[in-house]
Design a protein around this motif. Structure first.
Motif, mmCIF file in Angstrom:
data_model
loop_
_atom_site.group_PDB
_atom_site.id
_atom_site.type_symbol
_atom_site.label_atom_id
_atom_site.label_comp_id
_atom_site.label_asym_id
_atom_site.label_seq_id
_atom_site.Cartn_x
_atom_site.Cartn_y
_atom_site.Cartn_z
ATOM 1 N N VAL A 160 0.837 -1.203 0.000
ATOM 2 C CA VAL A 160 0.000 0.000 0.000
ATOM 3 C C VAL A 160 0.872 1.253 0.000
ATOM 4 O O VAL A 160 0.572 2.245 -0.677
ATOM 5 N N LEU A 161 1.980 1.191 0.755
ATOM 6 C CA LEU A 161 2.891 2.335 0.772
ATOM 7 C C LEU A 161 3.521 2.574 -0.597
ATOM 8 O O LEU A 161 3.742 3.718 -1.003
ATOM 9 N N LEU A 217 -7.942 -3.125 -0.800
ATOM 10 C CA LEU A 217 -7.341 -2.104 -1.672
ATOM 11 C C LEU A 217 -6.668 -2.729 -2.887
ATOM 12 O O LEU A 217 -6.765 -2.207 -4.003
ATOM 13 N N VAL A 218 -5.984 -3.852 -2.679
ATOM 14 C CA VAL A 218 -5.312 -4.529 -3.797
ATOM 15 C C VAL A 218 -6.324 -4.969 -4.849
ATOM 16 O O VAL A 218 -6.138 -4.749 -6.062
ATOM 17 N N VAL A 241 -9.832 -1.662 -10.982
ATOM 18 C CA VAL A 241 -9.907 -0.346 -11.623
ATOM 19 C C VAL A 241 -8.947 -0.271 -12.807
ATOM 20 O O VAL A 241 -9.299 0.229 -13.886
ATOM 21 N N LEU A 242 -7.733 -0.798 -12.636
ATOM 22 C CA LEU A 242 -6.726 -0.687 -13.691
ATOM 23 C C LEU A 242 -6.970 -1.644 -14.853
ATOM 24 O O LEU A 242 -6.586 -1.353 -15.987
ATOM 25 N N SER A 243 -7.589 -2.794 -14.571
ATOM 26 C CA SER A 243 -7.714 -3.812 -15.621
ATOM 27 C C SER A 243 -9.118 -3.957 -16.191
ATOM 28 O O SER A 243 -9.282 -4.446 -17.306
ATOM 29 N N PRO A 253 4.564 -5.855 -8.191
ATOM 30 C CA PRO A 253 4.903 -5.228 -6.913
ATOM 31 C C PRO A 253 4.158 -5.826 -5.726
ATOM 32 O O PRO A 253 4.701 -5.888 -4.619
ATOM 33 N N PHE A 254 2.920 -6.272 -5.938
ATOM 34 C CA PHE A 254 2.166 -6.876 -4.827
ATOM 35 C C PHE A 254 2.834 -8.165 -4.366
ATOM 36 O O PHE A 254 3.068 -8.380 -3.169
#
Length: 284
Positions: free
Chosen positions: A17-18, A149-150, A156-158, A238-239
């Motif tokens: 998240v950071l 959140l993930v 949202v992005l895909s 990154p996740f």
């Protein structure tokens, strides 16, 4: 062993998240924003101020920890960052590292250099035993919030029109403008959301990571390691890298406390030697 694994997953979720905003700006917008940690620090300080001086409960401060850094990010993007999109990465690094030192000095002058503390509500303190595993209540809360959140970020992005327009704007801004896409608005919104996510991560991590004016400098390398190891072509990389690094860092500090601080850097070096493009990205 399972308790260490659980704590490592929670730490990894927090790292993601950071670093999620940096993954978006660097991976999708191709902008090197080393000032990302300053937005995380802003979220942490918003929570500390609202709790310690405003008397708000912890959960009520979290929306502000997202909205205030997002608003700051939007203003800075419209006034300063937008002028650097077409500049070299070296210019972007010098510009954003300058913002970091300005943010550190400003917070140190206004809030002092002492550590900021927040008091978690009683229902988030302590540990409970689940199937023989000691599970921290606050770390469970972090895993739940970060997990939601993930999923939302990936969807949202895909799966949304906004995500498609963002990818089109990054691939070829000129063609995207020709198709009627408001590229400036897309970039500004993306940058603001990334800044807000950093702020929320700073608020959630204040109790675990500590919070003082040097926060952006202390954790800048962690954000970069997450994005570098995971690769910059997607959010999934990154996740997964955050989870891997979080588990390795916690396990290293527990089993080899004398060398635990070097585990995450050793892992980064090994990954980059074997896969310079990132652990979960395809070679170009």
């Amino acid at each position: 062993m399972l308790t260490i694994l659980f704590d490592g997953v929670a730490y990894g979720m927090l790292l993601f998240v950071l670093a999620a905003g940096l993954a978006v700006t660097l991976g999708l917008m191709n902008f090197v924003n080393l000032a990302h940690g300053a937005f995380a620090m802003a979220g942490g300080y918003v929570t500390a101020i609202l709790m310690n001086r405003g008397g708000l409960p912890f959960l009520a401060t979290l929306p502000f920890a997202f909205l205030v850094p997002a608003a700051i990010g939007l203003v800075l993007e419209r006034t300063l960052y937008v002028r650097l999109y077409n500049r070299t990465h070296l210019d972007q690094v010098l510009f954003s590292i300058g913002l970091v030192f300005m943010a550190v000095a400003a917070v140190d002058w206004t809030m002092g250099s002492q550590q900021q503390f927040i008091t978690l509500p009683s229902w988030l303190q302590g540990r409970v035993e689940v199937l023989g595993i000691q599970v921290g209540l606050y770390r469970s809360f972090i895993i739940a919030v970060c997990g939601v959140l993930v999923v939302l970020l990936q969807l949202v992005l895909s799966k949304t029109r906004f995500g498609s327009r963002l990818r089109a704007a990054v691939d070829d801004p000129r063609v995207a403008r020709g198709l009627g896409i408001n590229v400036s608005m897309i970039f500004a919104t993306t940058f603001a959301v990334g800044s807000g996510l950093a702020g929320l991560g700073g608020a959630l991590g204040a109790e675990i990571l500590g919070l003082d004016p040097t926060f952006p400098l202390k954790f800048m390398i962690y954000f970069l390691i997450v994005v570098t190891v995971g690769g910059t072509t997607s959010i999934t990389g990154p996740f997964l890298a955050s989870l891997l690094l979080g588990i390795a860092d916690v396990a290293g500090k527990y089993y080899v406390p004398g060398l635990g601080g070097f585990v995450i850097y050793s892992l980064m070096i090994v990954v980059l030697v074997l896969r310079p493009q990132g652990l979960f990205a395809r070679a170009r």
